[in-house]
Write a protein that holds these residues in place. Sequence first.
Motif, PDB file in Angstrom:
ATOM      1  N   TRP A   1      88.712 -31.616 -51.635  1.00 41.12           N
ATOM      2  CA  TRP A   1      89.579 -31.647 -50.453  1.00 41.12           C
ATOM      3  C   TRP A   1      88.874 -32.321 -49.287  1.00 41.12           C
ATOM      4  O   TRP A   1      89.489 -33.047 -48.515  1.00 41.12           O
ATOM      5  CB  TRP A   1      89.972 -30.215 -50.069  1.00 41.12           C
ATOM      6  CG  TRP A   1      91.317 -29.820 -50.562  1.00 41.12           C
ATOM      7  CD1 TRP A   1      91.771 -29.918 -51.849  1.00 41.12           C
ATOM      8  CD2 TRP A   1      92.388 -29.270 -49.801  1.00 41.12           C
ATOM      9  NE1 TRP A   1      93.047 -29.447 -51.933  1.00 41.12           N
ATOM     10  CE2 TRP A   1      93.458 -29.037 -50.698  1.00 41.12           C
ATOM     11  CE3 TRP A   1      92.540 -28.923 -48.465  1.00 41.12           C
ATOM     12  CZ2 TRP A   1      94.671 -28.492 -50.285  1.00 41.12           C
ATOM     13  CZ3 TRP A   1      93.753 -28.382 -48.056  1.00 41.12           C
ATOM     14  CH2 TRP A   1      94.801 -28.175 -48.953  1.00 41.12           C
ATOM     15  N   MET A   2      87.577 -32.046 -49.143  1.00 47.79           N
ATOM     16  CA  MET A   2      86.826 -32.654 -48.049  1.00 47.79           C
ATOM     17  C   MET A   2      86.844 -34.176 -48.167  1.00 47.79           C
ATOM     18  O   MET A   2      87.069 -34.883 -47.172  1.00 47.79           O
ATOM     19  CB  MET A   2      85.378 -32.150 -48.066  1.00 47.79           C
ATOM     20  CG  MET A   2      84.533 -32.673 -46.904  1.00 47.79           C
ATOM     21  SD  MET A   2      82.757 -32.479 -47.171  1.00 47.79           S
ATOM     22  CE  MET A   2      82.450 -33.810 -48.347  1.00 47.79           C
TER      23      MET A   2
ATOM     24  N   ASP B   1      89.049 -35.913 -49.700  1.00 46.12           N
ATOM     25  CA  ASP B   1      90.435 -36.308 -49.449  1.00 46.12           C
ATOM     26  C   ASP B   1      90.668 -36.473 -47.948  1.00 46.12           C
ATOM     27  O   ASP B   1      91.212 -37.481 -47.479  1.00 46.12           O
ATOM     28  CB  ASP B   1      91.368 -35.232 -50.017  1.00 46.12           C
ATOM     29  CG  ASP B   1      92.778 -35.749 -50.278  1.00 46.12           C
ATOM     30  OD1 ASP B   1      93.292 -36.478 -49.410  1.00 46.12           O
ATOM     31  OD2 ASP B   1      93.365 -35.413 -51.312  1.00 46.12           O
ATOM     32  N   ALA B   2      90.247 -35.466 -47.180  1.00 43.47           N
ATOM     33  CA  ALA B   2      90.414 -35.517 -45.728  1.00 43.47           C
ATOM     34  C   ALA B   2      89.561 -36.619 -45.103  1.00 43.47           C
ATOM     35  O   ALA B   2      89.991 -37.275 -44.148  1.00 43.47           O
ATOM     36  CB  ALA B   2      90.044 -34.165 -45.121  1.00 43.47           C
TER      37      ALA B   2
ATOM     38  N   THR C   1      91.375 -39.770 -45.489  1.00 43.04           N
ATOM     39  CA  THR C   1      92.507 -39.809 -44.565  1.00 43.04           C
ATOM     40  C   THR C   1      92.044 -40.108 -43.148  1.00 43.04           C
ATOM     41  O   THR C   1      92.695 -40.862 -42.409  1.00 43.04           O
ATOM     42  CB  THR C   1      93.257 -38.466 -44.587  1.00 43.04           C
ATOM     43  OG1 THR C   1      93.662 -38.159 -45.931  1.00 43.04           O
ATOM     44  CG2 THR C   1      94.489 -38.509 -43.697  1.00 43.04           C
TER      45      THR C   1
ATOM     46  N   LEU D   1      96.181 -33.074 -53.610  1.00 41.04           N
ATOM     47  CA  LEU D   1      96.305 -31.853 -52.817  1.00 41.04           C
ATOM     48  C   LEU D   1      97.055 -30.726 -53.522  1.00 41.04           C
ATOM     49  O   LEU D   1      96.529 -29.602 -53.616  1.00 41.04           O
ATOM     50  CB  LEU D   1      96.948 -32.183 -51.465  1.00 41.04           C
ATOM     51  CG  LEU D   1      96.123 -33.105 -50.553  1.00 41.04           C
ATOM     52  CD1 LEU D   1      96.896 -33.425 -49.282  1.00 41.04           C
ATOM     53  CD2 LEU D   1      94.789 -32.455 -50.209  1.00 41.04           C
TER      54      LEU D   1
ATOM     55  N   GLU E   1      91.425 -24.715 -47.456  1.00 41.53           N
ATOM     56  CA  GLU E   1      91.977 -25.618 -46.450  1.00 41.53           C
ATOM     57  C   GLU E   1      90.982 -25.910 -45.332  1.00 41.53           C
ATOM     58  O   GLU E   1      91.098 -26.933 -44.652  1.00 41.53           O
ATOM     59  CB  GLU E   1      93.264 -25.028 -45.878  1.00 41.53           C
ATOM     60  CG  GLU E   1      94.401 -25.006 -46.899  1.00 41.53           C
ATOM     61  CD  GLU E   1      95.675 -24.380 -46.357  1.00 41.53           C
ATOM     62  OE1 GLU E   1      95.627 -23.792 -45.258  1.00 41.53           O
ATOM     63  OE2 GLU E   1      96.722 -24.492 -47.030  1.00 41.53           O
TER      64      GLU E   1
ATOM     65  N   TRP F   1      89.302 -29.247 -45.247  1.00 45.26           N
ATOM     66  CA  TRP F   1      90.012 -30.390 -44.679  1.00 45.26           C
ATOM     67  C   TRP F   1      89.405 -30.762 -43.325  1.00 45.26           C
ATOM     68  O   TRP F   1      89.161 -31.938 -43.042  1.00 45.26           O
ATOM     69  CB  TRP F   1      91.493 -30.062 -44.538  1.00 45.26           C
ATOM     70  CG  TRP F   1      92.337 -31.237 -44.130  1.00 45.26           C
ATOM     71  CD1 TRP F   1      92.725 -31.576 -42.868  1.00 45.26           C
ATOM     72  CD2 TRP F   1      92.882 -32.247 -44.992  1.00 45.26           C
ATOM     73  NE1 TRP F   1      93.479 -32.722 -42.883  1.00 45.26           N
ATOM     74  CE2 TRP F   1      93.602 -33.148 -44.172  1.00 45.26           C
ATOM     75  CE3 TRP F   1      92.846 -32.458 -46.364  1.00 45.26           C
ATOM     76  CZ2 TRP F   1      94.270 -34.255 -44.689  1.00 45.26           C
ATOM     77  CZ3 TRP F   1      93.508 -33.557 -46.881  1.00 45.26           C
ATOM     78  CH2 TRP F   1      94.208 -34.441 -46.049  1.00 45.26           C
TER      79      TRP F   1
ATOM     80  N   GLY G   1      86.157 -32.497 -43.767  1.00 41.27           N
ATOM     81  CA  GLY G   1      86.322 -33.895 -44.143  1.00 41.27           C
ATOM     82  C   GLY G   1      86.559 -34.793 -42.938  1.00 41.27           C
ATOM     83  O   GLY G   1      86.024 -35.898 -42.855  1.00 41.27           O
ATOM     84  N   TRP G   2      87.364 -34.320 -41.989  1.00 37.11           N
ATOM     85  CA  TRP G   2      87.596 -35.093 -40.768  1.00 37.11           C
ATOM     86  C   TRP G   2      86.322 -35.203 -39.938  1.00 37.11           C
ATOM     87  O   TRP G   2      86.070 -36.223 -39.297  1.00 37.11           O
ATOM     88  CB  TRP G   2      88.719 -34.465 -39.951  1.00 37.11           C
ATOM     89  CG  TRP G   2      90.059 -35.001 -40.334  1.00 37.11           C
ATOM     90  CD1 TRP G   2      90.845 -34.592 -41.377  1.00 37.11           C
ATOM     91  CD2 TRP G   2      90.756 -36.081 -39.702  1.00 37.11           C
ATOM     92  NE1 TRP G   2      91.996 -35.349 -41.426  1.00 37.11           N
ATOM     93  CE2 TRP G   2      91.970 -36.256 -40.418  1.00 37.11           C
ATOM     94  CE3 TRP G   2      90.492 -36.895 -38.608  1.00 37.11           C
ATOM     95  CZ2 TRP G   2      92.911 -37.230 -40.064  1.00 37.11           C
ATOM     96  CZ3 TRP G   2      91.431 -37.862 -38.264  1.00 37.11           C
ATOM     97  CH2 TRP G   2      92.620 -38.029 -38.980  1.00 37.11           C
TER      98      TRP G   2
END
Length: 206
Positions: free
Chosen positions: A27-28, A30-31, A34, A124, A148, A151, A154-155
């Motif tokens: 997920w990290m 993935d973020a 993004t 996701l 979550e 996430w 990751g940002w």
Amino acid sequence: MDLVSRIQNLPIGKFHYTLLWVVGLGWMFDAMDTGIIAFIMTTLVKDWALTPAESGWIVSIGFVGMAIGAVCSGALADRFGRKTIFATTMAIYSIATALCAFAPDLKWLLIFRFIVGLGLGGQLPVAVTLVSEYIPSHVRGRFIVLLESFWGLGWLVAALISYFIIPKFGWHIAFLMGGLPLIYILVIWKKLPESIPYLINRGRVE
């Protein structure tokens, strides 16, 4: 009591936390992917002299891909397995992100960003499903919240890349760094178990 119920009634232990961090790092990434495009856009708009409409398409086309990927990934995961689709979608967005660094013009960048979106959106829901199917119901909500939280991490990584990498090495390198999750697939394949309900439905009860 059936096998799925027995699995979900096991006490919380090392296995569950390993599952959380392995999927959570997915997920990290993935973020991070993004977020990278958001930080790259400022430099990219100047370098390519993009109009507001063109820059808007770069961001929007990724979300279109995410929507399609999210819709399709459930059926694909039921057919090929949660673990397989989790790893495959990561490969898709990692490779496509790295290819963005070599995009010669806006058309190719839009194509690559759409493919990135397919991978991001597809990963996701599969991640949430995989965690949910193993975590006991009385702590499932807590684990999903913890998942979550990756996430935001990751940002943060994307912001650090934009602060330290882009000013010195340019946006091309930032895109290439977005392809690094491809290496993480090895960890997924080694550490991540396949979904018990999926295996049972496929007759792989052993």
